[in-house]
Design an enzyme around this catalytic site. Structure first.
Site, short mmCIF file in Angstrom:
data_model
loop_
_atom_site.label_atom_id
_atom_site.label_comp_id
_atom_site.label_asym_id
_atom_site.label_seq_id
_atom_site.Cartn_x
_atom_site.Cartn_y
_atom_site.Cartn_z
N ARG A 81 -7.77 31.56 -87.59
CA ARG A 81 -7.75 32.76 -86.73
C ARG A 81 -6.55 32.76 -85.80
O ARG A 81 -6.66 33.22 -84.66
CB ARG A 81 -9.03 32.92 -85.93
CG ARG A 81 -10.23 33.34 -86.75
CD ARG A 81 -10.24 34.85 -87.05
NE ARG A 81 -11.15 35.14 -88.15
CZ ARG A 81 -12.39 35.61 -88.01
NH1 ARG A 81 -12.84 35.89 -86.84
NH2 ARG A 81 -13.12 35.83 -89.07
N TYR A 91 -23.67 37.14 -96.36
CA TYR A 91 -23.40 38.49 -95.82
C TYR A 91 -23.92 39.57 -96.76
O TYR A 91 -24.43 40.60 -96.34
CB TYR A 91 -21.90 38.67 -95.57
CG TYR A 91 -21.37 37.83 -94.44
CD1 TYR A 91 -21.44 38.27 -93.12
CD2 TYR A 91 -20.82 36.57 -94.68
CE1 TYR A 91 -20.97 37.48 -92.08
CE2 TYR A 91 -20.36 35.78 -93.64
CZ TYR A 91 -20.43 36.24 -92.34
OH TYR A 91 -19.97 35.47 -91.31
N ARG A 99 -3.59 46.55 -84.26
CA ARG A 99 -4.91 46.97 -84.72
C ARG A 99 -5.22 48.37 -84.20
O ARG A 99 -5.77 49.20 -84.93
CB ARG A 99 -5.96 45.98 -84.22
CG ARG A 99 -7.33 46.19 -84.81
CD ARG A 99 -8.30 45.21 -84.17
NE ARG A 99 -9.63 45.20 -84.71
CZ ARG A 99 -10.56 46.10 -84.45
NH1 ARG A 99 -10.27 47.12 -83.66
NH2 ARG A 99 -11.75 46.00 -84.97
N ASP A 104 -9.70 39.41 -95.21
CA ASP A 104 -11.02 38.93 -94.82
C ASP A 104 -11.82 38.52 -96.05
O ASP A 104 -11.62 39.07 -97.13
CB ASP A 104 -11.79 39.99 -94.03
CG ASP A 104 -12.93 39.36 -93.24
OD1 ASP A 104 -12.68 38.87 -92.13
OD2 ASP A 104 -14.07 39.34 -93.75
N ARG A 115 -7.52 38.70 -82.25
CA ARG A 115 -7.68 39.46 -81.01
C ARG A 115 -7.19 38.76 -79.75
O ARG A 115 -7.03 39.42 -78.72
CB ARG A 115 -9.15 39.86 -80.83
CG ARG A 115 -9.49 41.13 -81.59
CD ARG A 115 -10.95 41.46 -81.43
NE ARG A 115 -11.76 40.40 -82.04
CZ ARG A 115 -13.09 40.36 -82.00
NH1 ARG A 115 -13.75 41.30 -81.37
NH2 ARG A 115 -13.76 39.40 -82.60
O1 1CP Z 1 -5.55 34.20 -88.74
C1 1CP Z 1 -6.50 34.36 -89.51
O2 1CP Z 1 -7.27 33.43 -89.78
C2 1CP Z 1 -6.67 35.74 -90.06
C3 1CP Z 1 -7.29 35.91 -91.38
C4 1CP Z 1 -8.82 35.86 -91.42
C5 1CP Z 1 -9.60 34.90 -92.10
C6 1CP Z 1 -9.10 33.64 -92.76
C7 1CP Z 1 -9.72 36.82 -90.91
C8 1CP Z 1 -9.37 38.01 -90.10
N1 1CP Z 1 -10.99 36.49 -91.33
C9 1CP Z 1 -10.95 35.32 -92.04
C10 1CP Z 1 -12.07 34.63 -92.69
C11 1CP Z 1 -13.46 35.00 -92.38
N2 1CP Z 1 -14.01 36.23 -92.19
C12 1CP Z 1 -14.52 34.06 -92.34
C13 1CP Z 1 -14.36 32.58 -92.64
C14 1CP Z 1 -13.85 31.84 -91.46
C15 1CP Z 1 -14.77 31.78 -90.28
O3 1CP Z 1 -15.85 31.17 -90.41
O4 1CP Z 1 -14.42 32.37 -89.24
C16 1CP Z 1 -15.71 34.75 -92.06
C17 1CP Z 1 -17.10 34.16 -91.91
C18 1CP Z 1 -15.38 36.14 -91.95
C19 1CP Z 1 -16.33 37.27 -91.73
C20 1CP Z 1 -15.98 38.12 -90.56
N3 1CP Z 1 -14.83 38.83 -90.45
C21 1CP Z 1 -16.73 38.33 -89.38
C22 1CP Z 1 -18.12 37.79 -89.12
C23 1CP Z 1 -18.11 36.45 -88.45
C24 1CP Z 1 -19.55 36.00 -88.19
O5 1CP Z 1 -19.68 35.24 -87.20
O6 1CP Z 1 -20.48 36.33 -88.91
C25 1CP Z 1 -15.98 39.16 -88.54
C26 1CP Z 1 -16.34 39.66 -87.16
C27 1CP Z 1 -14.77 39.46 -89.25
C28 1CP Z 1 -13.66 40.33 -88.77
C29 1CP Z 1 -12.33 39.70 -88.66
N4 1CP Z 1 -11.66 39.05 -89.69
C30 1CP Z 1 -10.42 38.65 -89.28
C31 1CP Z 1 -10.29 39.05 -87.89
C32 1CP Z 1 -9.06 38.83 -87.03
C33 1CP Z 1 -11.47 39.70 -87.52
C34 1CP Z 1 -11.77 40.37 -86.20
C35 1CP Z 1 -11.54 41.83 -86.38
C36 1CP Z 1 -11.04 42.55 -85.19
O7 1CP Z 1 -11.89 42.89 -84.36
O8 1CP Z 1 -9.84 42.83 -85.09
#
Ligand code: 1CP
Length: 342
Positions: free
Chosen positions: A25, A150, A38, A75, A29
């Site tokens: 991440r 999910y 964004r 994602d 944000r």
């Molecule tokens: O820098 C980076 O890592 C960006 C790329 C990235 C990756 C590798 C994002 C962007 N998401 C992910 C993987 C991801 N997505 C995972 C595996 C890693 C982890 O455990 O965090 C998971 C579970 C998700 C699912 C997901 N995407 C959620 C739910 C998390 C949960 O607790 O259930 C959410 C809220 C997202 C949105 C998301 N994905 C990525 C970002 C930067 C965001 C936030 C969106 C925003 O508000 O801008």
């Protein structure tokens, strides 16, 4: 291209010092420039599917910090989005997938995956163009079980391990689901590699709380089959497994003989990992992301502990899970400086 950045060398087993570094991440944000992009894109999904903007957001942390690798901005939930569920991110509520598998039948299909995910391949090409040779680009996918949690619940839940109840109630449906995700993931990661990523990471974020036999059948073995399929076509592209919360089962991932590296969660004891896993694979990660919110001495002490523990091992510095939105970017800068100087 045989990519020989410090990150790739360490992931392939070289005991480098200073340790290469990137962060889960690292785009997101906590960065003001991300929040700006964004807002400009309109929504998180619009950002994911706009290759110019997604590439820009991928490169933002590389411009700001002295990192060895960028991770593709996308994602893990883009896959189910094109397999028969509708994906949305409601403000402040996290992801929603409709209809949820636990609410009734969903016809899973692969027909829309190719075209649907094409913008991601364009993002990869743009990122690779924008990165110098010494920086690696990491592609990724969710591991089947984590993505399935999910899909089953239709959203993120507090205790994803409890969704094994769905698997026990619907064994045939569940096995087909995992298998379909495995096939789609192999295809998706193959395309990412062809488009230019230099390594891939499989995110099994919800490996905790599962019985060993379940973890073997639905986390470890699918991950091994995915890695094996990729290695058959792209033997030089490293595969990193991140089974977060797998506990002592991390040993089976390390001994599987197919992953180049295993990433450590916040909860993993680094000394145990160093003694038990490092003779089999390269290691990555482990720093508590909440210590980077705190910054200062507690953060640097924990970083030093990791760097000392893995000094003579093949290790890539990273977190034990992703940065949280309230992370001050200045703390990240201080941390990177410390790792470089160690
Ligand atoms: O820098 C980076 O890592 C960006 C790329 C990235 C990756 C590798 C994002 C962007 N998401 C992910 C993987 C991801 N997505 C995972 C595996 C890693 C982890 O455990 O965090 C998971 C579970 C998700 C699912 C997901 N995407 C959620 C739910 C998390 C949960 O607790 O259930 C959410 C809220 C997202 C949105 C998301 N994905 C990525 C970002 C930067 C965001 C936030 C969106 C925003 O508000 O801008």
């Amino acid at each position: 291209m045989d990519h020989q950045s410090a990150f790739i060398r360490a992931i392939k087993g070289e005991k480098l010092n200073p340790k290469p570094v990137w962060f889960m991440r690292q785009a997101g944000r906590y960065l003001p420039e991300y929040r700006e992009k964004r807002a400009e894109a309109g929504s998180f999904l619009d950002l994911c599917f706009n290759p110019e903007m997604a590439a820009e957001v991928t490169l933002q942390p590389i411009r700001r910090f002295d990192l060895d690798a960028a991770i593709l901005f996308a994602d893990i939930l883009l896959l189910p989005m094109f397999m028969g569920q509708e994906l949305s991110f409601e403000a402040g509520e996290g992801p929603r997938l409709k209809p949820a598998l636990q609410d009734g039948p969903v016809i899973l299909s692969h027909d829309k995956l190719h075209d649907g995910l094409s913008p991601v391949m364009e993002t990869i090409r743009l990122c690779r163009e924008g990165l110098s040779e010494d920086k690696a680009l990491i592609g990724f996918a969710g591991a089947p079980w984590t993505v399935a949690t999910y899909m089953i619940a239709g959203q993120g839940v507090k205790d994803p391990s409890a969704l094994r109840g769905y698997a026990y109630e619907n064994p045939e449906k569940f096995e087909i689901l995992i298998r379909e995700l495995e096939i789609a993931t192999i295809d998706y990661l193959r395309r990412q590699i062809k488009a230019g990523v230099n390594a891939v990471q499989l995110f099994e974020s919800w490996a905790s709380g599962l019985p060993v036999e379940f973890l073997r059948a639905f986390c470890l073995e699918p991950a091994m089959r995915i890695a094996r399929a990729l290695k058959a076509d792209f033997p030089d592209i490293p595969v990193i497994a991140f089974p977060k919360g797998a506990g002592v089962q991390l040993k089976e991932y390390a001994e599987a003989g197919i992953f180049d590296a295993v990433s450590l969660g916040t909860e993993t004891d680094p000394v145990w990992a160093s003694e038990t896993l490092s003779q089999h694979v390269s290691l990555q990660g482990g720093l508590d992301p909440l210590l980077v919110v705190q910054g200062g001495k507690p953060m640097l002490k924990a970083a030093e502990n990791l760097l000392k523990t893995f000094e003579d091992k093949a290790y890539v510095f990273n977190l034990g899970h992703g940065f949280v939105p309230q992370t001050p970017p200045d703390n990240v800068a201080e941390l990177v400086k410390f790792i470089r100087a160690f």
